[in-house]
Write a protein that holds these residues in place. Structure first.
Motif, PDB file in Angstrom:
ATOM      1  N   ILE A  61      13.969 -15.453  11.963  1.00 46.64           N
ATOM      2  CA  ILE A  61      14.220 -14.563  10.820  1.00 46.64           C
ATOM      3  C   ILE A  61      14.533 -15.366   9.565  1.00 46.64           C
ATOM      4  O   ILE A  61      14.071 -15.039   8.460  1.00 46.64           O
ATOM      5  N   VAL A  62      15.317 -16.453   9.731  1.00 46.14           N
ATOM      6  CA  VAL A  62      15.653 -17.303   8.574  1.00 46.14           C
ATOM      7  C   VAL A  62      14.390 -17.906   7.961  1.00 46.14           C
ATOM      8  O   VAL A  62      14.225 -17.945   6.727  1.00 46.14           O
ATOM      9  N   VAL A  63      13.460 -18.397   8.810  1.00 42.79           N
ATOM     10  CA  VAL A  63      12.208 -18.980   8.310  1.00 42.79           C
ATOM     11  C   VAL A  63      11.387 -17.928   7.567  1.00 42.79           C
ATOM     12  O   VAL A  63      10.855 -18.186   6.478  1.00 42.79           O
ATOM     13  N   VAL A  64      11.297 -16.731   8.168  1.00 42.80           N
ATOM     14  CA  VAL A  64      10.544 -15.650   7.523  1.00 42.80           C
ATOM     15  C   VAL A  64      11.165 -15.288   6.173  1.00 42.80           C
ATOM     16  O   VAL A  64      10.457 -15.073   5.184  1.00 42.80           O
ATOM     17  N   LEU A  65      12.509 -15.251   6.136  1.00 38.68           N
ATOM     18  CA  LEU A  65      13.189 -14.941   4.871  1.00 38.68           C
ATOM     19  C   LEU A  65      12.888 -15.989   3.806  1.00 38.68           C
ATOM     20  O   LEU A  65      12.657 -15.661   2.640  1.00 38.68           O
ATOM     21  N   PHE A  66      12.864 -17.259   4.206  1.00 38.95           N
ATOM     22  CA  PHE A  66      12.563 -18.337   3.263  1.00 38.95           C
ATOM     23  C   PHE A  66      11.160 -18.159   2.672  1.00 38.95           C
ATOM     24  O   PHE A  66      10.948 -18.266   1.465  1.00 38.95           O
ATOM     25  N   VAL A  67      10.188 -17.862   3.544  1.00 44.54           N
ATOM     26  CA  VAL A  67       8.815 -17.666   3.086  1.00 44.54           C
ATOM     27  C   VAL A  67       8.730 -16.466   2.149  1.00 44.54           C
ATOM     28  O   VAL A  67       8.052 -16.506   1.110  1.00 44.54           O
ATOM     29  N   LEU A  68       9.417 -15.390   2.509  1.00 43.10           N
ATOM     30  CA  LEU A  68       9.393 -14.183   1.677  1.00 43.10           C
ATOM     31  C   LEU A  68       9.969 -14.447   0.293  1.00 43.10           C
ATOM     32  O   LEU A  68       9.413 -13.999  -0.722  1.00 43.10           O
ATOM     33  N   TYR A  69      11.083 -15.176   0.219  1.00 43.24           N
ATOM     34  CA  TYR A  69      11.713 -15.457  -1.075  1.00 43.24           C
ATOM     35  C   TYR A  69      10.832 -16.377  -1.932  1.00 43.24           C
ATOM     36  O   TYR A  69      10.757 -16.224  -3.156  1.00 43.24           O
ATOM     37  N   VAL A  70      10.142 -17.331  -1.285  1.00 42.25           N
ATOM     38  CA  VAL A  70       9.231 -18.215  -2.028  1.00 42.25           C
ATOM     39  C   VAL A  70       8.066 -17.409  -2.605  1.00 42.25           C
ATOM     40  O   VAL A  70       7.708 -17.548  -3.779  1.00 42.25           O
ATOM     41  N   LEU A  71       7.484 -16.542  -1.777  1.00 41.41           N
ATOM     42  CA  LEU A  71       6.380 -15.710  -2.243  1.00 41.41           C
ATOM     43  C   LEU A  71       6.823 -14.752  -3.349  1.00 41.41           C
ATOM     44  O   LEU A  71       6.102 -14.537  -4.331  1.00 41.41           O
ATOM     45  N   SER A  72       8.026 -14.197  -3.195  1.00 41.32           N
ATOM     46  CA  SER A  72       8.558 -13.292  -4.222  1.00 41.32           C
ATOM     47  C   SER A  72       8.717 -14.010  -5.558  1.00 41.32           C
ATOM     48  O   SER A  72       8.351 -13.482  -6.614  1.00 41.32           O
ATOM     49  N   SER A  73       9.241 -15.245  -5.511  1.00 44.48           N
ATOM     50  CA  SER A  73       9.414 -16.035  -6.740  1.00 44.48           C
ATOM     51  C   SER A  73       8.068 -16.384  -7.360  1.00 44.48           C
ATOM     52  O   SER A  73       7.906 -16.364  -8.589  1.00 44.48           O
ATOM     53  N   LEU A  74       7.072 -16.716  -6.493  1.00 43.63           N
ATOM     54  CA  LEU A  74       5.751 -17.082  -6.991  1.00 43.63           C
ATOM     55  C   LEU A  74       5.100 -15.912  -7.723  1.00 43.63           C
ATOM     56  O   LEU A  74       4.569 -16.076  -8.835  1.00 43.63           O
ATOM     57  N   PHE A  75       5.151 -14.727  -7.143  1.00 44.45           N
ATOM     58  CA  PHE A  75       4.553 -13.561  -7.785  1.00 44.45           C
ATOM     59  C   PHE A  75       5.342 -13.154  -9.041  1.00 44.45           C
ATOM     60  O   PHE A  75       4.756 -12.644 -10.002  1.00 44.45           O
ATOM     61  N   THR A  76       6.642 -13.390  -9.041  1.00 45.01           N
ATOM     62  CA  THR A  76       7.432 -13.126 -10.244  1.00 45.01           C
ATOM     63  C   THR A  76       7.003 -14.043 -11.387  1.00 45.01           C
ATOM     64  O   THR A  76       6.886 -13.611 -12.546  1.00 45.01           O
ATOM     65  N   TYR A  77       6.729 -15.317 -11.058  1.00 45.14           N
ATOM     66  CA  TYR A  77       6.255 -16.275 -12.059  1.00 45.14           C
ATOM     67  C   TYR A  77       4.916 -15.815 -12.642  1.00 45.14           C
ATOM     68  O   TYR A  77       4.714 -15.829 -13.862  1.00 45.14           O
ATOM     69  N   VAL A  78       3.983 -15.418 -11.753  1.00 47.95           N
ATOM     70  CA  VAL A  78       2.670 -14.946 -12.212  1.00 47.95           C
ATOM     71  C   VAL A  78       2.826 -13.735 -13.123  1.00 47.95           C
ATOM     72  O   VAL A  78       2.185 -13.632 -14.181  1.00 47.95           O
ATOM     73  N   MET A  79       3.705 -12.807 -12.720  1.00 46.35           N
ATOM     74  CA  MET A  79       3.931 -11.597 -13.499  1.00 46.35           C
ATOM     75  C   MET A  79       4.466 -11.929 -14.894  1.00 46.35           C
ATOM     76  O   MET A  79       3.960 -11.416 -15.902  1.00 46.35           O
ATOM     77  N   GLN A  80       5.468 -12.796 -14.975  1.00 43.66           N
ATOM     78  CA  GLN A  80       6.066 -13.147 -16.270  1.00 43.66           C
ATOM     79  C   GLN A  80       5.074 -13.909 -17.145  1.00 43.66           C
ATOM     80  O   GLN A  80       5.007 -13.691 -18.358  1.00 43.66           O
ATOM     81  N   TYR A  81       4.295 -14.797 -16.524  1.00 45.27           N
ATOM     82  CA  TYR A  81       3.318 -15.591 -17.280  1.00 45.27           C
ATOM     83  C   TYR A  81       2.272 -14.691 -17.930  1.00 45.27           C
ATOM     84  O   TYR A  81       1.971 -14.808 -19.123  1.00 45.27           O
ATOM     85  N   LEU A  82       1.719 -13.786 -17.144  1.00 45.72           N
ATOM     86  CA  LEU A  82       0.686 -12.889 -17.673  1.00 45.72           C
ATOM     87  C   LEU A  82       1.262 -11.928 -18.706  1.00 45.72           C
ATOM     88  O   LEU A  82       0.627 -11.642 -19.726  1.00 45.72           O
ATOM     89  N   MET A  83       2.469 -11.429 -18.448  1.00 44.23           N
ATOM     90  CA  MET A  83       3.056 -10.451 -19.366  1.00 44.23           C
ATOM     91  C   MET A  83       3.419 -11.095 -20.702  1.00 44.23           C
ATOM     92  O   MET A  83       3.332 -10.447 -21.748  1.00 44.23           O
ATOM     93  N   SER A  84       3.809 -12.363 -20.671  1.00 38.26           N
ATOM     94  CA  SER A  84       4.111 -13.065 -21.932  1.00 38.26           C
ATOM     95  C   SER A  84       2.867 -13.127 -22.800  1.00 38.26           C
ATOM     96  O   SER A  84       2.920 -12.900 -24.018  1.00 38.26           O
ATOM     97  N   GLY A  85       1.715 -13.415 -22.167  1.00 39.33           N
ATOM     98  CA  GLY A  85       0.463 -13.460 -22.920  1.00 39.33           C
ATOM     99  C   GLY A  85       0.080 -12.107 -23.487  1.00 39.33           C
ATOM    100  O   GLY A  85      -0.328 -12.004 -24.645  1.00 39.33           O
TER     101      GLY A  85
END
Length: 623
Positions: free
Chosen positions: A100-124
């Motif tokens: 569960i800890v490993v899955v949580l780590f992967v989920l948080y990394v993916l969540s941060s990655l998609f948040t970065y993409v969202m902010q980058y595109l929205m800034s443009g």
């Protein structure tokens, strides 16, 4: 003619700065303004879809985490209880928990990655949208009639064009993505809570009506205050701009105290509206926290009862409490965003007010082109009024042959500036017509009409840049040699070469690093370089020393050679050699002729000249 006509002379209509306040206007329909603002997002619809998808994925990954942590807590609790009960071979399944800890780590990394993409595109998207909005405002300002700037301070126009657009940019970049994530989080959390316990979900949802009532009440009250806040910022900018550009006059008349008092009044009104707007938006968070705490209490009580009855697991209570916190967080964000949106819509209203202003009368589709303009100007039965019920100029008839110098004289408020504003089509005639070389100026393209004119005004205008750039402003394709030739003809070359950097000397924004007379010589050089057919001259020697006045007079005589010249004269002794003198009073040309013929007629001009001559003689005698 009313006194207001001559007061226009210090404003951008003919000729300088505006000092009038525009009254606060009624707020437009909130929904209509918001809907219009959203139309600027249409070109970016596919990017917004990607932003929306990234927000959904980022939120989903973060929403799953509390449920997994709850499962880990339940597994840990079950193992501990088995050990306490003495069950043989009882142990805690750390392998399950580690997975569960490993899955949580992967989920948080993916969540941060998609948040970065969202902010980058929205800034443009936000910057592109505001870029278009600023571009539209700038182009609109270029198409607005002079009367618009006559009735508004520079500070207010700048506030709308810069501050309000920046406010919209910040809202789009920060609040739009927050709105998406908040809505997705809210929906996702509700779904996850329902999978854990429909009863606890119902208990939490019972607190929602309190939140919505509070949000609705506060946003309705705060919208008006946010609009007032933006308006007062515009007034404050206008006042500060006036005070700093006119600081020498303020100090010379010892009006610092009054200036400070005026600033305090405007600042006080800004404080009052801003305080109320920020106070109302500030109590939103405590209100939401209060409602959220009520929900936590109810969940703790009901959840404890359900655990005792073994209806749900202990880990589910932990997960549900985390979801309850996540549930209140987007509500708080939406509450805060609603206040920001109020401010943004207020800014959008003010920008749309500019975009909706009535523009200059458009050029005719089939315009006439003057291939070889000569400068023959004719006024035929021209009528004009600033206000419907106050005629200023009626039945004006003037015929000025090409190459002749025409002096326009008369008392303050006689209509001298209005005549020139009509000639340059800064204002439209109400009746009659004005023609250049037999062509009605309304049939000429404004750009070509303005290229026919060169202006040398009493209030000089120079921009921040080198002396060469300021002179070359009269003609964009001018070479260095042509600039120097024009400066020599204007008797400006000598003083320019005495400056540390010569023609590369950078003038500051107000042009205070050279004298008034030197500035005037530069404007004459600029007009010479432009080589216009018609000149507009406003006597510019009243505020300079005698030696500089001689240079300016010689430069102006050089400039006027073989050109049609309209000279607004204040000292009648300077226009005695004019080919034609127009004597104006109350918007009418009451006399016209040469200096000698008008003196011999013994009319209004003769009285004006003799009174001025007598006054100058008395002043010289007193000295």
């Amino acid at each position: 003619m009313s006194k207001e006509e001559d007061s226009r002379r210090g404003r951008s209509g003919g000729w300088g700065r505006a000092h009038m306040r525009v009254p606060a206007q009624k707020a437009k329909n909130f929904k209509g303004t918001f809907k219009r603002l959203m139309t600027y997002l249409k070109p970016h619809v596919w990017t917004l879809i990607v932003v929306f998808a990234a927000a959904i994925l980022s939120t989903i990954f973060s929403i799953i985490a509390p449920k997994l942590m709850g499962d880990a807590t339940t597994k840990l609790f079950q193992g501990m209880m088995l050990k306490l009960k003495g069950v043989p071979d009882a142990r805690i399944d750390f392998g399950y928990i580690w997975n569960i800890v490993v899955v949580l780590f992967v989920l948080y990394v993916l969540s941060s990655l998609f948040t970065y993409v969202m902010q980058y595109l929205m800034s443009g998207v936000s910057q592109k949208m505001v870029y278009v909005l600023r571009k539209q405002v700038n182009e609109k300002l270029a198409r607005l009639p002079i009367s618009y700037f006559d009735s508004r301070t520079y500070g207010e126009v700048l506030s709308r064009a810069v501050n309000d657009s920046e406010n919209i940019s910040n809202t789009l970049q920060q609040s739009l993505t927050a709105s998406i994530t908040s809505i997705v989080t809210l929906l996702g959390v509700v779904v996850m809570m329902l999978t854990i316990s429909p009863l606890l979900t119902l208990v939490l949802l019972l607190t929602l009506p309190l939140s919505f009532v509070g949000i609705t009440f506060i946003t309705r009250r705060s919208q008006g205050y946010f609009k007032q806040q933006q308006e007062q910022i515009g007034h404050l900018n206008g006042h500060v701009e006036e005070m700093f550009t006119g600081h020498q006059i303020i100090k010379s008349y010892s009006r610092e105290r009054q200036s400070i008092q005026n600033f305090k009044k405007i600042n006080g009104r800004l404080y009052d509206s801003a305080w109320k707007a920020q106070f109302l938006s500030g109590i939103m968070m405590p209100l939401m926290m209060f409602v959220g705490n009520i929900g936590f209490v109810l969940i703790s009580v009901v959840g404890g009862i359900l655990v005792i009855k073994r209806s749900i697991e202990i880990g589910d209570i932990q997960a549900f409490i985390q979801y309850a916190r996540q549930f209140s967080q987007p509500l708080n964000q939406i509450a805060n965003i609603s206040n920001i949106i109020q401010s943004t819509v207020a800014s959008a209203e003010r920008i749309f007010e500019i975009l909706d202003e009535k523009e200059d009368v458009a050029d005719l589709p089939n315009v006439t082109v003057l291939e070889h303009p000569q400068g023959h100007v004719r006024f035929e039965d021209v009528g004009f009024r600033y206000k419907e019920d106050s005629p200023l100029i009626e039945h004006m008839n003037i015929d000025v042959k090409a190459g002749r110098s025409v002096a326009i004289v008369g008392p303050t408020g006689a209509g001298k500036t209005t005549l020139v504003n009509l000639l340059m089509r800064f204002y439209e005639c109400r009746s009659g017509k004005i023609s250049v070389d037999g062509v009605d100026i309304t049939k000429l393209k404004r750009e070509q009409l303005h290229h026919l004119f060169g202006m040398v005004l009493q209030d000089t205008w120079l921009f921040k840049g080198t002396i060469r750039e300021n002179i070359a402003y009269g003609r964009q394709d001018a070479t260095k040699e042509e600039v120097i030739r024009a400066a020599r003809a204007a008797h400006a070359d000598h003083f320019i070469r005495t400056l540390p950097d010569g023609y590369d000397t950078v003038l500051n924004e107000e042009g205070t690093n050279i004298s008034q007379g030197q500035k005037q010589l530069l404007t004459i050089a600029r007009a010479l370089l432009a080589d216009p057919v018609i000149l507009i001259l406003d006597e510019a020697t009243s505020s300079v020393d005698t030696r500089t006045e001689v240079h300016i007079q010689k430069a102006m005589q050089k400039l006027m050679q073989n050109r049609t010249s309209f000279v607004i004269a204040h000292r009648l002794s300077t226009i005695q050699d004019a080919d034609l003198i127009l004597v104006m009073n109350h918007g009418q040309v009451i006399e016209q002729g040469t200096h000698q013929s008008l003196l011999q007629a013994g009319g209004f001009y003769s009285e004006l000249y003799n009174s001025q001559f007598a006054t100058e003689a008395e002043e010289k005698g007193a000295v």
